[in-house]
Design an enzyme around this catalytic site. Sequence first.
Site, mmCIF file in Angstrom:
data_model
loop_
_atom_site.group_PDB
_atom_site.id
_atom_site.type_symbol
_atom_site.label_atom_id
_atom_site.label_comp_id
_atom_site.label_asym_id
_atom_site.label_seq_id
_atom_site.Cartn_x
_atom_site.Cartn_y
_atom_site.Cartn_z
ATOM 1 N N ASN A 1 7.379 -16.498 -9.854
ATOM 2 C CA ASN A 1 7.013 -15.298 -10.624
ATOM 3 C C ASN A 1 5.749 -15.549 -11.443
ATOM 4 O OD1 ASN A 1 8.724 -17.017 -12.181
ATOM 5 N ND2 ASN A 1 9.243 -15.355 -13.573
ATOM 6 N N ILE A 2 4.898 -14.536 -11.477
ATOM 7 C CA ILE A 2 3.603 -14.628 -12.149
ATOM 8 C C ILE A 2 3.479 -13.434 -13.086
ATOM 9 C CG2 ILE A 2 1.098 -14.729 -11.819
ATOM 10 C CD1 ILE A 2 1.827 -15.716 -8.873
ATOM 11 N N GLU A 3 3.521 -13.725 -14.372
ATOM 12 C CA GLU A 3 3.540 -12.645 -15.372
ATOM 13 C C GLU A 3 2.139 -12.341 -15.914
ATOM 14 O OE1 GLU A 3 6.581 -13.839 -18.193
ATOM 15 O OE2 GLU A 3 8.148 -13.427 -16.699
ATOM 16 N N CYS B 1 7.457 -10.653 -9.144
ATOM 17 C CA CYS B 1 8.630 -11.508 -8.913
ATOM 18 C C CYS B 1 8.365 -12.567 -7.845
ATOM 19 C CB CYS B 1 9.812 -10.662 -8.454
ATOM 20 S SG CYS B 1 10.439 -9.542 -9.698
ATOM 21 N N GLU C 1 10.250 -13.680 -5.359
ATOM 22 C CA GLU C 1 10.597 -13.401 -3.955
ATOM 23 C C GLU C 1 9.566 -12.504 -3.287
ATOM 24 O OE1 GLU C 1 12.221 -12.821 -6.790
ATOM 25 O OE2 GLU C 1 14.016 -11.611 -6.415
ATOM 26 N N CYS D 1 15.899 -8.114 -8.320
ATOM 27 C CA CYS D 1 15.701 -6.782 -8.914
ATOM 28 C C CYS D 1 15.618 -5.714 -7.824
ATOM 29 C CB CYS D 1 14.456 -6.769 -9.794
ATOM 30 S SG CYS D 1 12.903 -6.584 -8.897
ATOM 31 N N CYS E 1 12.426 -5.663 -5.596
ATOM 32 C CA CYS E 1 12.426 -6.707 -4.558
ATOM 33 C C CYS E 1 13.386 -6.353 -3.432
ATOM 34 C CB CYS E 1 12.779 -8.059 -5.166
ATOM 35 S SG CYS E 1 11.411 -8.715 -6.154
HETATM 36 N N1 THU Z 1 12.147 -12.231 -11.694
HETATM 37 C C1 THU Z 1 11.922 -12.739 -10.453
HETATM 38 O O1 THU Z 1 10.874 -13.344 -10.193
HETATM 39 N N2 THU Z 1 12.889 -12.580 -9.510
HETATM 40 C C2 THU Z 1 14.115 -12.045 -9.738
HETATM 41 O O2 THU Z 1 14.937 -11.980 -8.822
HETATM 42 C C3 THU Z 1 14.454 -11.543 -11.071
HETATM 43 C C4 THU Z 1 13.332 -11.472 -12.040
HETATM 44 C C5 THU Z 1 11.139 -12.473 -12.739
HETATM 45 C C6 THU Z 1 10.367 -11.289 -13.207
HETATM 46 C C7 THU Z 1 9.945 -11.742 -14.593
HETATM 47 O O3 THU Z 1 8.790 -12.566 -14.472
HETATM 48 C C8 THU Z 1 11.092 -12.619 -15.057
HETATM 49 O O4 THU Z 1 11.790 -12.998 -13.879
HETATM 50 C C9 THU Z 1 12.052 -11.947 -16.022
HETATM 51 O O5 THU Z 1 12.489 -10.733 -15.532
#
Ligand code: THU
Length: 135
Positions: A46-48, A57, A59, A92, A95
């Site tokens: 995940n890259i925010e 996310c 995946e 989520c 995804c």
């Molecule tokens: N996130 C994912 O990368 N995959 C998931 O299945 C659930 C949520 C990430 C998004 C965000 O960067 C962090 O987790 C918190 O929601």
Amino acid sequence: MFNGNEKESLLKLAQAAQKRSYSPYSAFPVGAVLLTEKGKTYLGTNIENISYGLSMCAERVAIFNYLANGDKSDKIKALMIIGNTEEPIAPCGACRQVIAEFFSGSENIYLVSGKEKIRTVKAKELLPFAFNKLS
Ligand code: THU
């Protein structure tokens, strides 16, 4: 590499991907790895962003990595996702819709907790009654 235990091998890769997470806002690193029929693997994490809604996310990054770099004839076999959750992570809704777009349905999705508890589901189980037609 995948002649032995597929889950064990994928777990190591997903954990390596998780370490690359850029998640300073949620402090919730996620790792993902997509496995193809020919045994290739594509990582995602995940890259925010400071503009939170731009965050991506793990995946989806793994799936997009496969789509951008993979060979379409080499079909998706499995996807593993790991997060530091008590119980196996639940992807989520966004995804799940992306998985519905690119998976046939019978692929294994391995959902993993921080303590390496693995729940295996089929791709089609993730999003019943999916939006799949424009008319
Ligand atoms: N996130 C994912 O990368 N995959 C998931 O299945 C659930 C949520 C990430 C998004 C965000 O960067 C962090 O987790 C918190 O929601």
